[in-house]
Every structure is written in structure tokens, then in C-alpha cells.
Design a protein around this motif. Sequence first.
Motif, PDB file in Angstrom:
ATOM      1  N   ALA A 101       0.851  -1.189   0.000  1.00  0.00           N
ATOM      2  CA  ALA A 101       0.000   0.000   0.000  1.00  0.00           C
ATOM      3  C   ALA A 101       0.883   1.233   0.000  1.00  0.00           C
ATOM      4  O   ALA A 101       1.734   1.374   0.876  1.00  0.00           O
ATOM      5  N   GLY A 102       0.693   2.111  -0.971  1.00  0.00           N
ATOM      6  CA  GLY A 102       1.439   3.347  -1.006  1.00  0.00           C
ATOM      7  C   GLY A 102       2.816   3.193  -1.620  1.00  0.00           C
ATOM      8  O   GLY A 102       3.177   2.132  -2.145  1.00  0.00           O
ATOM      9  N   SER A 103       3.589   4.238  -1.520  1.00  0.00           N
ATOM     10  CA  SER A 103       4.917   4.272  -2.117  1.00  0.00           C
ATOM     11  C   SER A 103       5.869   3.299  -1.446  1.00  0.00           C
ATOM     12  O   SER A 103       5.920   3.201  -0.219  1.00  0.00           O
ATOM     13  N   TRP A 104       6.686   2.612  -2.271  1.00  0.00           N
ATOM     14  CA  TRP A 104       7.671   1.691  -1.715  1.00  0.00           C
ATOM     15  C   TRP A 104       8.753   2.442  -0.946  1.00  0.00           C
ATOM     16  O   TRP A 104       9.437   1.858  -0.115  1.00  0.00           O
ATOM     17  N   ALA A 105       8.911   3.723  -1.217  1.00  0.00           N
ATOM     18  CA  ALA A 105      10.008   4.490  -0.644  1.00  0.00           C
ATOM     19  C   ALA A 105       9.697   5.046   0.750  1.00  0.00           C
ATOM     20  O   ALA A 105      10.577   5.654   1.368  1.00  0.00           O
ATOM     21  N   LEU A 106       8.486   4.854   1.225  1.00  0.00           N
ATOM     22  CA  LEU A 106       8.103   5.403   2.528  1.00  0.00           C
ATOM     23  C   LEU A 106       8.111   4.310   3.583  1.00  0.00           C
ATOM     24  O   LEU A 106       7.415   3.303   3.444  1.00  0.00           O
ATOM     25  N   PRO A 107       8.857   4.487   4.658  1.00  0.00           N
ATOM     26  CA  PRO A 107       8.953   3.440   5.678  1.00  0.00           C
ATOM     27  C   PRO A 107       7.621   3.113   6.338  1.00  0.00           C
ATOM     28  O   PRO A 107       7.432   1.984   6.803  1.00  0.00           O
ATOM     29  N   GLU A 108       6.698   4.044   6.353  1.00  0.00           N
ATOM     30  CA  GLU A 108       5.401   3.765   6.987  1.00  0.00           C
ATOM     31  C   GLU A 108       4.580   2.749   6.209  1.00  0.00           C
ATOM     32  O   GLU A 108       3.556   2.269   6.704  1.00  0.00           O
ATOM     33  N   ASN A 109       5.018   2.420   4.994  1.00  0.00           N
ATOM     34  CA  ASN A 109       4.325   1.415   4.184  1.00  0.00           C
ATOM     35  C   ASN A 109       4.931   0.024   4.330  1.00  0.00           C
ATOM     36  O   ASN A 109       4.685  -0.854   3.496  1.00  0.00           O
ATOM     37  N   TYR A 110       5.705  -0.166   5.368  1.00  0.00           N
ATOM     38  CA  TYR A 110       6.297  -1.464   5.692  1.00  0.00           C
ATOM     39  C   TYR A 110       5.842  -1.843   7.098  1.00  0.00           C
ATOM     40  O   TYR A 110       5.776  -0.982   7.989  1.00  0.00           O
ATOM     41  N   ASP A 111       5.535  -3.117   7.303  1.00  0.00           N
ATOM     42  CA  ASP A 111       4.975  -3.487   8.607  1.00  0.00           C
ATOM     43  C   ASP A 111       5.903  -4.301   9.493  1.00  0.00           C
ATOM     44  O   ASP A 111       5.812  -4.199  10.717  1.00  0.00           O
ATOM     45  N   TYR A 112       6.769  -5.086   8.939  1.00  0.00           N
ATOM     46  CA  TYR A 112       7.705  -5.861   9.756  1.00  0.00           C
ATOM     47  C   TYR A 112       9.132  -5.449   9.408  1.00  0.00           C
ATOM     48  O   TYR A 112       9.481  -5.325   8.228  1.00  0.00           O
ATOM     49  N   TRP A 113       9.942  -5.279  10.460  1.00  0.00           N
ATOM     50  CA  TRP A 113      11.305  -4.786  10.309  1.00  0.00           C
ATOM     51  C   TRP A 113      12.284  -5.677  11.054  1.00  0.00           C
ATOM     52  O   TRP A 113      11.945  -6.266  12.094  1.00  0.00           O
ATOM     53  N   GLY A 114      13.491  -5.731  10.514  1.00  0.00           N
ATOM     54  CA  GLY A 114      14.569  -6.367  11.235  1.00  0.00           C
ATOM     55  C   GLY A 114      15.188  -5.406  12.233  1.00  0.00           C
ATOM     56  O   GLY A 114      14.805  -4.238  12.320  1.00  0.00           O
ATOM     57  N   GLN A 115      16.182  -5.897  12.956  1.00  0.00           N
ATOM     58  CA  GLN A 115      16.832  -5.097  14.001  1.00  0.00           C
ATOM     59  C   GLN A 115      17.961  -4.229  13.450  1.00  0.00           C
ATOM     60  O   GLN A 115      18.443  -3.332  14.145  1.00  0.00           O
ATOM     61  N   GLY A 116      18.372  -4.498  12.231  1.00  0.00           N
ATOM     62  CA  GLY A 116      19.408  -3.683  11.600  1.00  0.00           C
ATOM     63  C   GLY A 116      20.793  -4.274  11.719  1.00  0.00           C
ATOM     64  O   GLY A 116      21.096  -5.038  12.639  1.00  0.00           O
ATOM     65  N   THR A 117      21.639  -3.903  10.769  1.00  0.00           N
ATOM     66  CA  THR A 117      23.040  -4.278  10.805  1.00  0.00           C
ATOM     67  C   THR A 117      23.849  -3.043  10.419  1.00  0.00           C
ATOM     68  O   THR A 117      23.465  -2.285   9.526  1.00  0.00           O
ATOM     69  N   GLU A 118      24.962  -2.830  11.097  1.00  0.00           N
ATOM     70  CA  GLU A 118      25.710  -1.595  10.946  1.00  0.00           C
ATOM     71  C   GLU A 118      26.770  -1.715   9.865  1.00  0.00           C
ATOM     72  O   GLU A 118      27.529  -2.683   9.825  1.00  0.00           O
ATOM     73  N   VAL A 119      26.832  -0.707   9.024  1.00  0.00           N
ATOM     74  CA  VAL A 119      27.845  -0.603   7.983  1.00  0.00           C
ATOM     75  C   VAL A 119      28.619   0.691   8.193  1.00  0.00           C
ATOM     76  O   VAL A 119      28.021   1.766   8.318  1.00  0.00           O
ATOM     77  N   THR A 120      29.937   0.564   8.235  1.00  0.00           N
ATOM     78  CA  THR A 120      30.806   1.732   8.411  1.00  0.00           C
ATOM     79  C   THR A 120      31.803   1.766   7.267  1.00  0.00           C
ATOM     80  O   THR A 120      32.535   0.794   7.061  1.00  0.00           O
TER      81      THR A 120
END
Length: 123
Positions: A101-120
Motif C-alpha cells: 500500500a502506497g509508495s515503496w520508498a516510505l517506511p510507513e508502508n512497511y509493517d515488519y522490520w529487522g533489528q538492523g546491521t551496521e555498515v561503516t
Amino acid sequence: QVRLVESGGGAVQAGGSLKLSCVTSGLTFQLNQLGWFRRAPGKEREEVGKIDTQGFTVYGDSVKGRFTISRDNEKDTMYLQMNRLKPEDTAFYYCARWTRAGSWALPENYDYWGQGTEVTVSS
């Protein structure tokens, strides 16, 4: 229970490459469209790209031509191949499931997220 787990982050010099993985569980992977986002220190979450169920991809302008998203339906895993990395690519990288639903570029249009991984990326 839906889970997304990112891995593969680390430290790399400018011009180098990294490949991130996003392993999913609790959903029918081949029926879902997934995306990557990133959040740099002090900045808003930014779209990286998305892959649909057929493997078609779209990318944010800042990574187009350098990053590639792929998926392996046998492994319930999505990947982000990052080449020609720049210091400005330094961020936490997150994978998420698009709600369609909605633009793929907007985070509010995603419902499940991972915890993240850091890139430096160092210069």
C-alpha cells in the motif's frame, strides 16, 4: 511470528564491497515484496531499494548503479550487494516487508522490520 534478521554488516574502506543478508521466517517468502532502508547518524531513514516477487527491483537515487538487491526463495532470504561504497553509505541497514500500500520508498508502508546491521565506510 514474522521475523526478519539482517547480517553481514561491518567496516570497510571506501571503494570496497559488502553483502548484507535478510533472513525471514513466519511469512510466505515468495509471496512478499521486501525492501531495504538505512539510517545514518543524525539523519532520517532513507530508502535503499525494494524487490518484488518476480525479482524486479527499484532503487533510491543515492545507491542506484552501485547496490543490487536479490532474493533466494529457497532460502527465504533477501540480499543487498553493495559495491563502490562511500563514506556517506555509513548507516544502520534494515530490511522490511512492504505492505503493498502506497509508495515503496516510505517506511510507513512497511509493517515488519529487522533489528538492523551496521555498515561503516571509512575514507
